[in-house]
Design an enzyme around this catalytic site. Sequence first.
Site, PDB file in Angstrom:
ATOM      1  N   GLY A  11       0.822  -1.208   0.000  1.00 52.05           N
ATOM      2  CA  GLY A  11       0.000   0.000   0.000  1.00 52.05           C
ATOM      3  C   GLY A  11       0.854   1.254   0.000  1.00 52.05           C
ATOM      4  O   GLY A  11       1.890   1.330   0.658  1.00 52.05           O
ATOM      5  N   GLY A  58       0.885   3.708   4.064  1.00 51.15           N
ATOM      6  CA  GLY A  58       1.953   2.926   3.448  1.00 51.15           C
ATOM      7  C   GLY A  58       3.099   3.790   2.938  1.00 51.15           C
ATOM      8  O   GLY A  58       4.273   3.469   3.146  1.00 51.15           O
ATOM      9  N   HIS A  90     -21.235   8.129   5.826  1.00 51.86           N
ATOM     10  CA  HIS A  90     -20.942   9.562   5.903  1.00 51.86           C
ATOM     11  C   HIS A  90     -22.177  10.386   5.533  1.00 51.86           C
ATOM     12  O   HIS A  90     -22.815  10.120   4.520  1.00 51.86           O
ATOM     13  CB  HIS A  90     -19.794   9.880   4.942  1.00 51.86           C
ATOM     14  CG  HIS A  90     -19.195  11.231   5.146  1.00 51.86           C
ATOM     15  ND1 HIS A  90     -19.890  12.388   4.891  1.00 51.86           N
ATOM     16  CD2 HIS A  90     -17.970  11.609   5.576  1.00 51.86           C
ATOM     17  CE1 HIS A  90     -19.100  13.425   5.156  1.00 51.86           C
ATOM     18  NE2 HIS A  90     -17.934  12.974   5.572  1.00 51.86           N
ATOM     19  N   ARG A 148     -20.687  12.220  12.707  1.00 54.20           N
ATOM     20  CA  ARG A 148     -21.205  11.617  11.480  1.00 54.20           C
ATOM     21  C   ARG A 148     -22.293  10.592  11.711  1.00 54.20           C
ATOM     22  O   ARG A 148     -23.293  10.576  10.995  1.00 54.20           O
ATOM     23  CB  ARG A 148     -20.055  10.940  10.736  1.00 54.20           C
ATOM     24  CG  ARG A 148     -19.107  11.962  10.217  1.00 54.20           C
ATOM     25  CD  ARG A 148     -17.960  11.334   9.506  1.00 54.20           C
ATOM     26  NE  ARG A 148     -17.140  12.400   8.967  1.00 54.20           N
ATOM     27  CZ  ARG A 148     -15.971  12.226   8.383  1.00 54.20           C
ATOM     28  NH1 ARG A 148     -15.469  11.009   8.284  1.00 54.20           N
ATOM     29  NH2 ARG A 148     -15.303  13.245   7.913  1.00 54.20           N
ATOM     30  N   HIS A 150     -18.613   4.928   3.764  1.00 55.71           N
ATOM     31  CA  HIS A 150     -17.443   5.791   3.620  1.00 55.71           C
ATOM     32  C   HIS A 150     -16.160   5.229   4.213  1.00 55.71           C
ATOM     33  O   HIS A 150     -15.093   5.346   3.628  1.00 55.71           O
ATOM     34  CB  HIS A 150     -17.767   7.128   4.286  1.00 55.71           C
ATOM     35  CG  HIS A 150     -16.665   8.127   4.296  1.00 55.71           C
ATOM     36  ND1 HIS A 150     -16.099   8.600   3.141  1.00 55.71           N
ATOM     37  CD2 HIS A 150     -16.019   8.736   5.301  1.00 55.71           C
ATOM     38  CE1 HIS A 150     -15.146   9.478   3.459  1.00 55.71           C
ATOM     39  NE2 HIS A 150     -15.066   9.556   4.755  1.00 55.71           N
ATOM     40  N   GLU A 206      -6.140   2.681   7.591  1.00 59.51           N
ATOM     41  CA  GLU A 206      -7.527   2.219   7.669  1.00 59.51           C
ATOM     42  C   GLU A 206      -7.618   0.693   7.758  1.00 59.51           C
ATOM     43  O   GLU A 206      -8.638   0.154   8.183  1.00 59.51           O
ATOM     44  CB  GLU A 206      -8.313   2.752   6.450  1.00 59.51           C
ATOM     45  CG  GLU A 206      -9.810   2.667   6.646  1.00 59.51           C
ATOM     46  CD  GLU A 206     -10.620   3.303   5.518  1.00 59.51           C
ATOM     47  OE1 GLU A 206     -10.109   4.234   4.848  1.00 59.51           O
ATOM     48  OE2 GLU A 206     -11.767   2.875   5.323  1.00 59.51           O
ATOM     49  N   ARG A 257     -15.702   7.144  13.642  1.00 57.66           N
ATOM     50  CA  ARG A 257     -14.525   7.989  13.488  1.00 57.66           C
ATOM     51  C   ARG A 257     -14.934   9.444  13.347  1.00 57.66           C
ATOM     52  O   ARG A 257     -15.884   9.749  12.624  1.00 57.66           O
ATOM     53  CB  ARG A 257     -13.727   7.574  12.255  1.00 57.66           C
ATOM     54  CG  ARG A 257     -12.548   8.483  11.985  1.00 57.66           C
ATOM     55  CD  ARG A 257     -11.691   7.983  10.864  1.00 57.66           C
ATOM     56  NE  ARG A 257     -12.294   8.066   9.547  1.00 57.66           N
ATOM     57  CZ  ARG A 257     -12.435   9.195   8.851  1.00 57.66           C
ATOM     58  NH1 ARG A 257     -12.054  10.357   9.346  1.00 57.66           N
ATOM     59  NH2 ARG A 257     -12.972   9.167   7.640  1.00 57.66           N
ATOM     60  N   LEU A 274      -6.761  10.739   8.345  1.00 54.27           N
ATOM     61  CA  LEU A 274      -5.473  11.163   7.799  1.00 54.27           C
ATOM     62  C   LEU A 274      -4.458  11.230   8.934  1.00 54.27           C
ATOM     63  O   LEU A 274      -3.318  10.795   8.816  1.00 54.27           O
ATOM     64  CB  LEU A 274      -5.604  12.532   7.121  1.00 54.27           C
ATOM     65  CG  LEU A 274      -6.662  12.628   6.018  1.00 54.27           C
ATOM     66  CD1 LEU A 274      -6.601  13.999   5.349  1.00 54.27           C
ATOM     67  CD2 LEU A 274      -6.461  11.545   4.970  1.00 54.27           C
TER      68      LEU A 274
HETATM   69  C1  LIG Z   1     -13.776  10.837  -0.489  1.00 55.85           C
HETATM   70  C2  LIG Z   1     -13.059  10.681   0.815  1.00 55.85           C
HETATM   71  C3  LIG Z   1     -12.713  11.803   1.552  1.00 55.85           C
HETATM   72  C4  LIG Z   1     -12.042  11.677   2.771  1.00 55.85           C
HETATM   73  N1  LIG Z   1     -11.710  12.793   3.457  1.00 55.85           N
HETATM   74  C5  LIG Z   1     -11.039  12.674   4.616  1.00 55.85           C
HETATM   75  C6  LIG Z   1     -10.631  13.828   5.340  1.00 55.85           C
HETATM   76  O1  LIG Z   1     -10.885  14.961   4.931  1.00 55.85           O
HETATM   77  N2  LIG Z   1      -9.960  13.666   6.497  1.00 55.85           N
HETATM   78  C7  LIG Z   1      -9.656  12.431   6.977  1.00 55.85           C
HETATM   79  O2  LIG Z   1      -9.011  12.346   8.016  1.00 55.85           O
HETATM   80  N3  LIG Z   1     -10.001  11.314   6.299  1.00 55.85           N
HETATM   81  C8  LIG Z   1     -10.686  11.400   5.140  1.00 55.85           C
HETATM   82  N4  LIG Z   1     -11.045  10.265   4.463  1.00 55.85           N
HETATM   83  C9  LIG Z   1     -10.585   8.959   4.928  1.00 55.85           C
HETATM   84  C10 LIG Z   1      -9.137   8.736   4.524  1.00 55.85           C
HETATM   85  O3  LIG Z   1      -8.915   9.275   3.253  1.00 55.85           O
HETATM   86  C11 LIG Z   1      -8.730   7.266   4.475  1.00 55.85           C
HETATM   87  O4  LIG Z   1      -9.157   6.614   5.616  1.00 55.85           O
HETATM   88  C12 LIG Z   1      -7.224   7.157   4.410  1.00 55.85           C
HETATM   89  O5  LIG Z   1      -6.726   7.919   3.358  1.00 55.85           O
HETATM   90  C13 LIG Z   1      -6.771   5.720   4.272  1.00 55.85           C
HETATM   91  O6  LIG Z   1      -5.396   5.695   4.042  1.00 55.85           O
HETATM   92  P1  LIG Z   1      -4.613   4.338   3.959  1.00 55.85           P
HETATM   93  O7  LIG Z   1      -3.197   4.684   3.729  1.00 55.85           O
HETATM   94  O8  LIG Z   1      -4.915   3.507   5.151  1.00 55.85           O
HETATM   95  O9  LIG Z   1      -5.213   3.549   2.722  1.00 55.85           O
HETATM   96  P2  LIG Z   1      -5.432   3.929   1.169  1.00 55.85           P
HETATM   97  O10 LIG Z   1      -5.152   5.330   0.872  1.00 55.85           O
HETATM   98  O11 LIG Z   1      -6.747   3.358   0.829  1.00 55.85           O
HETATM   99  O12 LIG Z   1      -4.318   3.116   0.435  1.00 55.85           O
HETATM  100  C14 LIG Z   1      -4.375   1.735   0.236  1.00 55.85           C
HETATM  101  C15 LIG Z   1      -3.170   1.323  -0.556  1.00 55.85           C
HETATM  102  O13 LIG Z   1      -3.055  -0.086  -0.515  1.00 55.85           O
HETATM  103  C16 LIG Z   1      -2.838  -0.597  -1.785  1.00 55.85           C
HETATM  104  N5  LIG Z   1      -3.379  -1.942  -1.791  1.00 55.85           N
HETATM  105  C17 LIG Z   1      -4.559  -2.386  -1.277  1.00 55.85           C
HETATM  106  N6  LIG Z   1      -4.671  -3.700  -1.435  1.00 55.85           N
HETATM  107  C18 LIG Z   1      -3.548  -4.117  -2.051  1.00 55.85           C
HETATM  108  C19 LIG Z   1      -3.066  -5.378  -2.469  1.00 55.85           C
HETATM  109  N7  LIG Z   1      -3.771  -6.488  -2.303  1.00 55.85           N
HETATM  110  N8  LIG Z   1      -1.859  -5.425  -3.068  1.00 55.85           N
HETATM  111  C20 LIG Z   1      -1.115  -4.305  -3.255  1.00 55.85           C
HETATM  112  N9  LIG Z   1      -1.518  -3.096  -2.856  1.00 55.85           N
HETATM  113  C21 LIG Z   1      -2.712  -3.007  -2.267  1.00 55.85           C
HETATM  114  C22 LIG Z   1      -3.493   0.369  -2.730  1.00 55.85           C
HETATM  115  O14 LIG Z   1      -2.890   0.275  -3.977  1.00 55.85           O
HETATM  116  C23 LIG Z   1      -3.197   1.693  -2.028  1.00 55.85           C
HETATM  117  O15 LIG Z   1      -1.921   2.126  -2.406  1.00 55.85           O
HETATM  118  C24 LIG Z   1     -11.730  10.393   3.254  1.00 55.85           C
HETATM  119  C25 LIG Z   1     -12.088   9.263   2.518  1.00 55.85           C
HETATM  120  C26 LIG Z   1     -12.775   9.414   1.322  1.00 55.85           C
HETATM  121  C27 LIG Z   1     -13.210   8.186   0.597  1.00 55.85           C
END
Ligand SMILES: Cc1cc2nc3c(=O)[nH]c(=O)nc-3n(C[C@H](O)[C@H](O)[C@H](O)COP(=O)(O)OP(=O)(O)OC[C@H]3O[C@@H](n4cnc5c(N)ncnc54)[C@H](O)[C@@H]3O)c2cc1C
Lengths: 257, 637
Positions: free
Chosen positions: B41, B46, B267, B331, B402, B426, B436, B442
């Site tokens: 990720g 990540g 959401h 929320r 969401h 996440e 949340r 973030l």
């Molecule tokens: C529209 C939207 C708006 C948001 N706004 C906010 C905000 O304003 N403030 C806030 O705090 N949060 C917000 N959130 C929530 C927040 O964006 C996410 O919870 C957070 O970005 C998740 O980050 P992450 O690094 O855990 O995962 P992600 O950003 O989902 O990254 C997952 C990564 O894992 C990789 N991956 C997954 N499975 C595999 C696999 N099997 N093999 C290889 N790679 C894989 C993907 O390629 C990706 O790179 C929002 C969410 C959404 C949907």
Amino acid sequence: MNFTLEIWRQFDTGEEGRYEDFTVEGIDPEASFLEMLDQLNERLTEEERRTVAFDSDCREGICGTCSLVINDTPHGPRQVTSCQTYMRDFEDGATIRVEPFRSTTFPVIRDLVTDRSALDRVIQAGGYTGATTGPQPEPNSMPVAPEVQEKAMDAAICIGCGACVAACPNGAAMLFTGAKVTHLNLLPQGQAERGNRANSMVEQMDEEGFGGCTNFGECSRVCPQEISLDVIGMLNREYRKARLSRDPKDPPTMLAQ
Amino acid sequence: MRLPDAKIPPGPLEHKWQAWIDQHRLVGPNNRSGKNVIVIGTGLAGASAAASLAAQGFGVKSFCFQDSPRRAHSIAAQGGINASKDYANEGDSVRRLFADTMKGGDFRSREANVWRLAELSENIIDQAVAQGVPFNREYGGQLATRSFGGVLVQRTFYSRGQTGQQLLLGAYSALEQQVAAGNAVVHSRHEMLDVVIVDGEARGVIVRNLVTGEIERHAADAVILASGGYTNVYYLSTNAMGSNVTAAWRAHRHGALMANPSYTQIHPTCIPQSGEYQSKLTLMSESLRNDGRVWVPRKGGDDRPPAEIPEDERFYYLEERYPSFGNLAPRDIASRAAKVVCDDGLGVGPTGRGVYLDFRDAIAQRGRDVVEVRYGNLFEMYENITGENPYETPMMIYPAPHYAMGGLWVDYELQTTIPGLFAIGEANFSDHGANRLGASALMQALADGYFIVPHTVAHHLTADRESVSTTDSAFDTAQDAVESHITRLMDVGGTKAAQVFHRELGNVMLDYCGMARNAPGLEKALTEIGEIRENFWSDLRVDPGRDEFNQSLEYANRVSDFLELGELMCLDALRREESCGGHFREEYETDDGEALRDDERFAKVTAWEYQGDDGDPVPHDEQLSFENVKLATRSYK
Ligand SMILES: Cc1cc2nc3c(=O)[nH]c(=O)nc-3n(C[C@H](O)[C@H](O)[C@H](O)COP(=O)(O)OP(=O)(O)OC[C@H]3O[C@@H](n4cnc5c(N)ncnc54)[C@H](O)[C@@H]3O)c2cc1C
Ligand code: FES
């Protein structure tokens, strides 16, 4: 709504491609362009035919994954990303041509999917401030005027889709690189690497085979983030300044002289 | 199996993390390059973890399924990121951010983890600014902040409505710097399909190269899953199309416990669904509720244009029901309130499932310019999608799936129940309890990636381990399992694309395991999911060709895991006989319709153990203890 689609089919990088015609019927005008393609693919599956490959992820105009040339224009008629293009933007019964982003630096992987990793390598060459994880200065000790922040942000919002490259008759990546250089070089945090950054990113563009800029301006006209040509001006200035301070043995051919 | 100890350090809450840092073991700088870490990720969690570990000198291999690490789903986050810097001079503090998060999560999270999150929040802002993240500034050049739901202070930092993009590009650029330096390698368009376990420890992964279809083996000394959330189990959600549960689920099948899977967040402010063909729902940032007022007509079926409905015929239901928080209610509460008014027949729009979010008053009071600076790009996005101009007519919104609070169970070191396998962002269950707060995902993803796993993984790497080669028989076994799953998908030979089954699953999940749940509904869902699963395995069709680029295979593979996850979510929701946060069981509500917790029986985390394809999953409970906050009925009135 009904449409005739002329879609570029290409099995892999080595294969010669061709257009294939499809018709789609009963499409809701509120469906997005990609949702229309989803429906086509669902039907092709039922008909036991190979689905059309295309890239997308966020489908809200921010990740830069979607990358279709629609009726000869990267991303289509409205200067928004392909995923933000809606069928209501087309006339009922129209014939629509769909191709991948065209550029020698973006080889086709399959159908409408291309390899844009060259853009990542341009960032690797210098698209960062150099700060590594650890204690950092208190941000308010380095105030940034809101106008400067706004200007940096106007460039920083680049989504890296590559439409600028696909639109440019020379296949240049100046808007993309200019946006990153502008964003970082305007901010106090970007100063340490300032000269190096412009230099090495420009050199990397050259190495990847992106073309040079001759001021067509097509890049900015298709940019879904409306990034202004000013960033190219900034890149030129930053690059010249940086070059003055070093020996130009192999001057890259990128820049309009 | 017994649930392992959560390894929470002893001592006062305020000193636990420092105490942990002070005693953890270190790998000498010269020995780091020989230790390898795989990071799955490149989202905020990540990318920040990979960049930080590589900068320390460890060998990092990073994977993502997108064509570039910069496109991870985090890029779409809009509204902002919390930090208790108290720039607004309101008396904000680590303790307040901690207390808000505990309460926001309806007292279903671990105190020690939440405190650490609050404590690290300030460093994140400093780190991001140092990377050149252009946060909004006030006149005078100081960082600007605003409010998000569920709190009474302004602690949310933002870059227009593109905060996730800017933070992710910061982390991505730090990672690319490490790639340039030779400390990290990024494998884009690679999907992890299994984790490889050698002598009880995670020592590698099996991935599919999505361009060539080749199945590859990668060995390492530790594996970090930063694979994001699973809300796409609902089919329509605000998540990116590719977001999926496969990495976490395959780890779960190997023995990593899945905690609180039914805790999902719906959401409140999203653009309502408009047609059956629709592929995703678009979020309108919660920050809009700073200035937008939420209302519906008091009379059902009132189809006058909103501007013609006089003030006294408008029902500002959040302001009326929750006078102290008003439109900034958390929320879960705001979403349920929208559902209730629509169930009561007051909803607007073609489907009757919509409410207004109105900026009329904000524009009148503060001027269009101010509103434009704050939300310009969100307004544009709204107009782009709906064809309506929110400066002139109110937005129409409705709740949408969401975020997943549930996820892989991790201890204080963010290690799963499989030693050497860590989960961050996440993908883990850790800090948000049953709901949340906005702008906290973030924060958590970056706290995990920049400041926690670089230490806890390093600590893990100090142990002497024999090096593992990819010719080890454990890799053979794992690869065989992956290959035979692919064969099974290719060989169904039916007539329908995977999205057909995904859509059916989503409808069931939304109806029975969404904003409101009850026992008969959940039982019904379990039966229906079973049927969908059967149909999937008898009528699926994927494009031929496994050794090549094949998007229909990728998708079918993800759906096969969603179908299993959906069942576990329903089981979890069924077992938790209380309402808390986003988990609202209709059997358990107070007289005025609020969530009714049962702290006696359920002040616990439920972590589920996989028991094979035919076995029933086994729940394990982690008792939560509250020494620093008072367990109270949440009130935002
Ligand atoms: C529209 C939207 C708006 C948001 N706004 C906010 C905000 O304003 N403030 C806030 O705090 N949060 C917000 N959130 C929530 C927040 O964006 C996410 O919870 C957070 O970005 C998740 O980050 P992450 O690094 O855990 O995962 P992600 O950003 O989902 O990254 C997952 C990564 O894992 C990789 N991956 C997954 N499975 C595999 C696999 N099997 N093999 C290889 N790679 C894989 C993907 O390629 C990706 O790179 C929002 C969410 C959404 C949907
Ligand atoms: S799919 Fe993300 S910008 Fe189009």
